[in-house]
Design a protein around this motif. Structure first.
Motif, PDB file in Angstrom:
ATOM      1  N   LYS A 135      75.188  10.689  51.143  1.00 30.38           N
ATOM      2  CA  LYS A 135      75.366  10.704  52.596  1.00 30.38           C
ATOM      3  C   LYS A 135      74.432   9.677  53.240  1.00 30.38           C
ATOM      4  CE  LYS A 135      76.949  15.436  53.139  1.00 30.38           C
ATOM      5  NZ  LYS A 135      76.673  16.725  53.791  1.00 30.38           N
ATOM      6  N   ILE A 136      74.698   9.376  54.499  1.00 24.19           N
ATOM      7  CA  ILE A 136      73.958   8.331  55.199  1.00 24.19           C
ATOM      8  C   ILE A 136      72.466   8.650  55.310  1.00 24.19           C
ATOM      9  CG2 ILE A 136      74.380   9.171  57.544  1.00 24.19           C
ATOM     10  CD1 ILE A 136      74.848   6.124  58.267  1.00 24.19           C
ATOM     11  N   GLY A 137      72.118   9.899  55.527  1.00 25.14           N
ATOM     12  CA  GLY A 137      70.705  10.271  55.617  1.00 25.14           C
ATOM     13  C   GLY A 137      69.978  10.039  54.312  1.00 25.14           C
ATOM     14  N   GLU A 138      70.630  10.363  53.205  1.00 22.16           N
ATOM     15  CA  GLU A 138      70.024  10.139  51.886  1.00 22.16           C
ATOM     16  C   GLU A 138      69.878   8.644  51.617  1.00 22.16           C
ATOM     17  OE1 GLU A 138      70.868  11.097  47.167  1.00 22.16           O
ATOM     18  OE2 GLU A 138      72.156  12.009  48.690  1.00 22.16           O
ATOM     19  N   LEU A 139      70.895   7.866  51.985  1.00 23.36           N
ATOM     20  CA  LEU A 139      70.808   6.413  51.815  1.00 23.36           C
ATOM     21  C   LEU A 139      69.669   5.850  52.653  1.00 23.36           C
ATOM     22  CD1 LEU A 139      71.942   3.821  50.571  1.00 23.36           C
ATOM     23  CD2 LEU A 139      73.597   3.737  52.454  1.00 23.36           C
ATOM     24  N   SER A 140      69.505   6.369  53.843  1.00 27.16           N
ATOM     25  CA  SER A 140      68.417   5.937  54.711  1.00 27.16           C
ATOM     26  C   SER A 140      67.063   6.238  54.073  1.00 27.16           C
ATOM     27  CB  SER A 140      68.538   6.616  56.073  1.00 27.16           C
ATOM     28  OG  SER A 140      67.444   6.293  56.890  1.00 27.16           O
ATOM     29  N   ARG A 141      66.906   7.453  53.580  1.00 22.85           N
ATOM     30  CA  ARG A 141      65.633   7.825  52.942  1.00 22.85           C
ATOM     31  C   ARG A 141      65.381   6.997  51.684  1.00 22.85           C
ATOM     32  NH1 ARG A 141      67.598  12.592  54.649  1.00 22.85           N
ATOM     33  NH2 ARG A 141      68.526  13.153  52.645  1.00 22.85           N
TER      34      ARG A 141
END
Length: 114
Positions: free
Chosen positions: A2-8
């Motif tokens: 997900k986008i949040g995981e990619l961001s982290r």
């Protein structure tokens, strides 16, 4: 992913990841709920994008280069070598212009101090 995981994982803000997607640099698929999901290699893609941005390339140029990156993204295929060389020559020209401007300003300051 997900986008949040990619961001982290990448340290890149969610907003920038969305921007990269809008610019055609990063692909995702949408879940039935509309959530973005990225391929397992998305962190490497983001790293390539960041490297090319740091090299001063605009997103429209990066979009053209992305399919032509080789290996870990540090090289390009022969079909875009001329384009990269042209960008490098443009940077060299801009650097030369900046050095001339710096020299001129230094001369003005030197003349003012006398």
């Amino acid at each position: 992913m997900k986008i949040g995981e990619l961001s982290r994982t990448t340290g890149v803000a969610v907003r920038l990841l969305r921007y990269y997607e809008e610019q055609g640099l990063l692909a995702s698929r949408r879940s039935e709920g509309g959530h973005r999901h990225y391929a397992p290699d998305a962190p490497e893609t983001v790293a390539r994008i960041r490297t090319l941005l740091a090299a001063g390339l605009p997103t429209r140029v990066i979009r053209e280069l992305m399919p032509c990156l080789t290996g870990d993204g540090s090289g390009v295929q022969a079909c875009v070598i001329d384009h990269v060389r042209t960008r490098l020559a443009d940077l060299d020209s801009r650097i030369d212009d900046l050095v001339r401007a710096r020299t001129a300003l230094g001369g003005i300051l030197d003349a003012s101090a006398a």
